[in-house]
Scaffold this active site. Structure first.
Site, PDB file in Angstrom:
ATOM      1  N   GLU A 232       0.801  -1.222   0.000  1.00  0.00           N
ATOM      2  CA  GLU A 232       0.000   0.000   0.000  1.00  0.00           C
ATOM      3  C   GLU A 232       0.835   1.274   0.000  1.00  0.00           C
ATOM      4  O   GLU A 232       0.291   2.375  -0.096  1.00  0.00           O
ATOM      5  CB  GLU A 232      -0.962  -0.023   1.182  1.00  0.00           C
TER       6      GLU A 232
ATOM      7  N   GLU B 182      -2.127  -4.740  15.433  1.00  0.00           N
ATOM      8  CA  GLU B 182      -1.812  -4.664  14.013  1.00  0.00           C
ATOM      9  C   GLU B 182      -0.327  -4.435  13.776  1.00  0.00           C
ATOM     10  O   GLU B 182       0.263  -4.995  12.847  1.00  0.00           O
ATOM     11  CB  GLU B 182      -2.618  -3.537  13.367  1.00  0.00           C
TER      12      GLU B 182
END
Length: 756
Positions: free
Chosen positions: A505, A650
């Site tokens: 990303e 995360e």
């Protein structure tokens, strides 16, 4: 000193139970019962349909250190503005106890006028800036001693125990138990046993605390006749959720509803020193997705649960979880890693269940992280950990995508393409729910291929022809039609996919010929053709023709796959090119696989998400580098797990929590990395290898096409045992063998090779 190669501190007495004590053993704190809450991340449990975060107090709502949230599947807001979001329920676990001078829950909140202690930060109770417990009188004033909180992975039950001294100086032992019943999808239980060491009046308060609700409006609330209830509606969508509680306590005291119309009721009882009292709250949560009249349905379920009683509900819940835990992963020689693997499996199961047409977000039902949206995380990271041992649940997860096929068709058509393009972020309807400011919704189109891979893997693993005809082929063919229309053909007849963002990303681009996207599109086209062939139907010839002409970029000089056309070696966020090997099984030589890994691993951001390390581990295991694979296993879990209940964040520095994507990546390292397990339509492929620090890995109750089997990996050999079904065809090292029903076959465990 602990041996780092053997997994850190000694395991708990019960290896299935995670507790606050696990965190403290290595540190030698003076009072582990209170300091256990330093760095505390709240416990989490669920039954696959609805779930609860349980704060340090063992019940109720807390804002810090991590907000306790209460979620039910499918409870989304509308799309007024640009995207939908997950809505949170009122806090339904509140069952507070009080002696009149204060309450147990209040002992876990910031006292008025309290200031942060400067003398010993490690002695503060997270959730409030308390003075050090070692300061004279201060610890006793807050009144919590002998604290312990445990999560039983076998049942999802969370038990919290403490000795509480009230502001009036009365001492009470308190024990909470909270669980959501896996056998009854809409039912949860909160129970508190109090043992007062004083005589007087005890007040127990049952509340549906609307401080826990987010993005909702209250439609109705009230209490009476031993029940309290609330109906809330998610903003803009019209989806309603009804919560009903039935409170049972000792004696003949009838719960008294609050006079202000809130969903609160109390029981007052006379106490005697040393005599325990137990109060049980039966909760039902029902949404308008499953009932036309959620409130009356929830009332019926709560009443029935109360009639059945706590003992029966607990046993039914245990029995349902026992079925799921038949599919276990046993890690021998590292107790800490064993706990983390089992915890990972548990957290996946808390957010999914059979016959639930909802798909988990990266945070599942633990929170509204990522707005509760469904990403490629599900099919690529979370879902494979279910398919291998729980195909009945895996199918339900795929139902979510199948039910939104029309929305995916509309998205493709809106962009001028045929077929179906699934959204980067999906919520209630399957329309694109990515915020408008983010380019990923328009450009990270590989998600459609990731969905196709999961559908193809389900067919390979189950051989369910009825499902393939009715569900699988329609989805696969629609995605294949999209890719066939999405490509651009150059003068030489080669097909390119231009203007996309790859899995990395950081590469917001847009870029042409992402190698991941192109390979995934190529394979999707071939999946659709093979699925049609399996059903005796004619495949669209454009699928195979396009697949054969899609460009797969390769740098002949460096011997690697460039991430996309024009890639010049800059840093990447997460695994991208290395995923050509797993999960896509791109046909390439071990030399190319090794070169890709050695090129991209040092170019991957060191603070990237954990699933990158899990892919590196799996690829290294495939190459035979077991010790290097195990180092990446450590990297994929150690920096990300948060105490005390082994939940993934995360990122190393925080981020979304509880992060099911990380949990799923860890499970795949054992299910598909060290085992080498790959699905085929006519056999199972194994390539077992075992790193030196482990004594063994046992994968219990794997399932392939109505067979049930175990794989037991040891240094001196791997045993495959077939428990049920016809003889199992197993390929290892190019040799095909058949495991007889009720029998076993032993194959060689690969000898690890050094990784330079």
């Amino acid at each position: 000193m602990n041996d780092p190669t053997r997994g850190g501190p000694a395991p708990a007495v019960d290896p299935w139970v995670l507790s606050t004590d696990d965190l403290l053993r290595p540190f030698g704190h003076r009072d582990p019962h209170l300091t256990a809450l330093v760095g505390y991340h709240p416990a989490f449990t669920g039954n696959g349909l609805f779930a609860v975060r349980v704060p340090a107090a063992g019940n109720g709502f807390a804002e810090t250190p991590v907000r306790t949230q209460f979620h039910v599947a499918g409870f989304y807001t509308g799309r007024e503005g640009t995207w939908s979001r997950k809505a949170s329920l009122p806090a339904w676990s509140t069952l507070d106890v009080s002696d009149g001078s204060g309450s147990f829950n209040a002992a876990f909140t910031r006292p008025p006028g309290a200031h942060e202690a400067a003398t010993d930060e490690a002695e503060r109770l997270v959730g409030g800036d308390w003075a050090p417990v070692t300061s004279p009188g201060v610890g006793a004033a807050r009144g919590i001693e002998r604290y312990r909180q445990c999560l039983d992975l076998r049942t999802g039950a969370i038990v919290t125990e403490a000795r509480w001294t009230s502001p009036a100086g009365r001492v009470t032992d308190v024990r909470y138990e909270v669980f959501t019943d896996r056998s009854r999808p809409s039912v949860g239980v909160v129970s508190v046993t109090v043992t007062p060491h004083w005589a007087g009046e005890l007040v127990v308060t049952d509340a549906l605390d609307e401080r826990g609700a987010l993005r909702t409006r209250t439609v109705e609330r009230g209490a009476g006749h031993g029940r309290n209830w609330t109906v809330v509606e998610a903003e803009g969508s019209g989806v309603q959720a009804a919560l009903v509680c039935v409170l049972h306590g000792p004696g003949h005291d009838e719960p008294v509803p609050a006079r202000d119309g809130t969903a609160t009721q109390t029981i007052s009882v006379r106490t005697f020193p040393g005599r325990p009292l137990t109060f049980t709250k039966y909760v039902s949560v029902v949404t308008s997705h499953t009932a036309d009249r959620p409130l009356s349905t929830a009332r019926a379920h709560a009443d029935e649960a109360a009639r059945d009683g706590h003992v029966r509900l607990a046993e039914d819940n245990r029995r349902s979880w026992r079925r799921e835990w038949e599919g276990d992963i046993v890690v021998s020689g590292n107790p800490q890693l064993q706990r983390r693997v089992r915890a990972s499996k548990f957290y996946l199961l808390t957010s999914v269940r059979e016959d639930s047409p909802w798909s988990p977000s990266p945070c599942g039902l633990s929170s509204d992280g990522y707005n509760g949206h469904v990403f490629w995380d599900t099919e690529t990271w979370i879902w494979p950990g279910l398919l291998a041992q729980h195909p009945h649940i895996a199918r339900s997860v795929l139902d979510y995508r199948a039910a939104r096929l029309d929305a995916a068709r509309a998205a493709a058509a809106a962009a001028g393409h045929r077929g179906a393009r699934f959204p980067w972020e999906s919520g209630l309807t399957g329309a694109e729910d990515t915020p408008e400011w983010a380019p990923f919704g328009r450009l990270e189109q590989h998600v459609s291929a990731d969905v196709a891979l999961a559908f193809w893997q389900y067919w390979l693993a189950t051989g369910d022809r009825g499902w393939l005809r009715m569900t699988g082929l329609p989805v696969l063919s629609a995605i294949a039609d999209f890719w066939a229309s999405r490509v651009t053909t150059d003068p030489e007849g080669r097909c390119h996919i231009n203007g996309v963002i790859p899995p990395d990303e950081y590469a917001v681009g847009p870029h042409d010929d992402s190698v991941y996207t192109n390979v995934a599109a190529r394979e999707t086209l071939r999946f659709a053709a093979r699925a049609a062939e399996a059903l005796g139907e004619s495949a669209d010839p454009r699928w195979a023709e396009t697949a054969d002409r899609i460009v797969v970029p390769f740098d002949e000089v460096q011997g690697i796959h460039p991430e996309f056309a024009g890639y010049e070696g800059r840093m990447i966020k997460q695994a991208d090119v290395v995923m050509l090997v797993h999960p896509w099984e791109n046909p390439q030589s071990p030399e190319v696989t090794r070169a890709d890994l050695e090129y991209y691993a040092p170019r991957t951001h060191e603070d990237g998400p954990s699933m990158t390390d899990s892919v590196h581990s799996i690829v290294l295991a495939e190459l035979g580098h077991a010790e290097a694979a195990f180092e990446y296993t450590r990297r994929s879990v150690d920096p990300f797990v948060r105490p005390p209940f082994e939940q993934f964040a995360e990122a190393r520095t925080g981020g979304a929590f509880t992060f099911l994507t990380g949990h799923g990546g860890l499970l795949q390292e054992f299910l598909h990395g060290y085992s080498g397990l790959r699905w085929r339509a006519d056999r199972v492929v194994l390539a077992p290898i075992l790193p030196g620090p482990l004594d063994g890995i046992t994968l219990r109750r794997l399932r392939w096409r109505d067979r049930v089997f175990d794989v037991d990996i040891r240094h001196d050999g791997t045993t495959v045992r077939l428990h049920a079904g016809e003889p199992l065809p197993v390929e290892t090292a190019g040799t095909l063998r058949h495991v007889p029903t009720g029998g076993q076959v032993t194959v060689a465990t690969r000898t690890p090779t050094p990784h330079r």
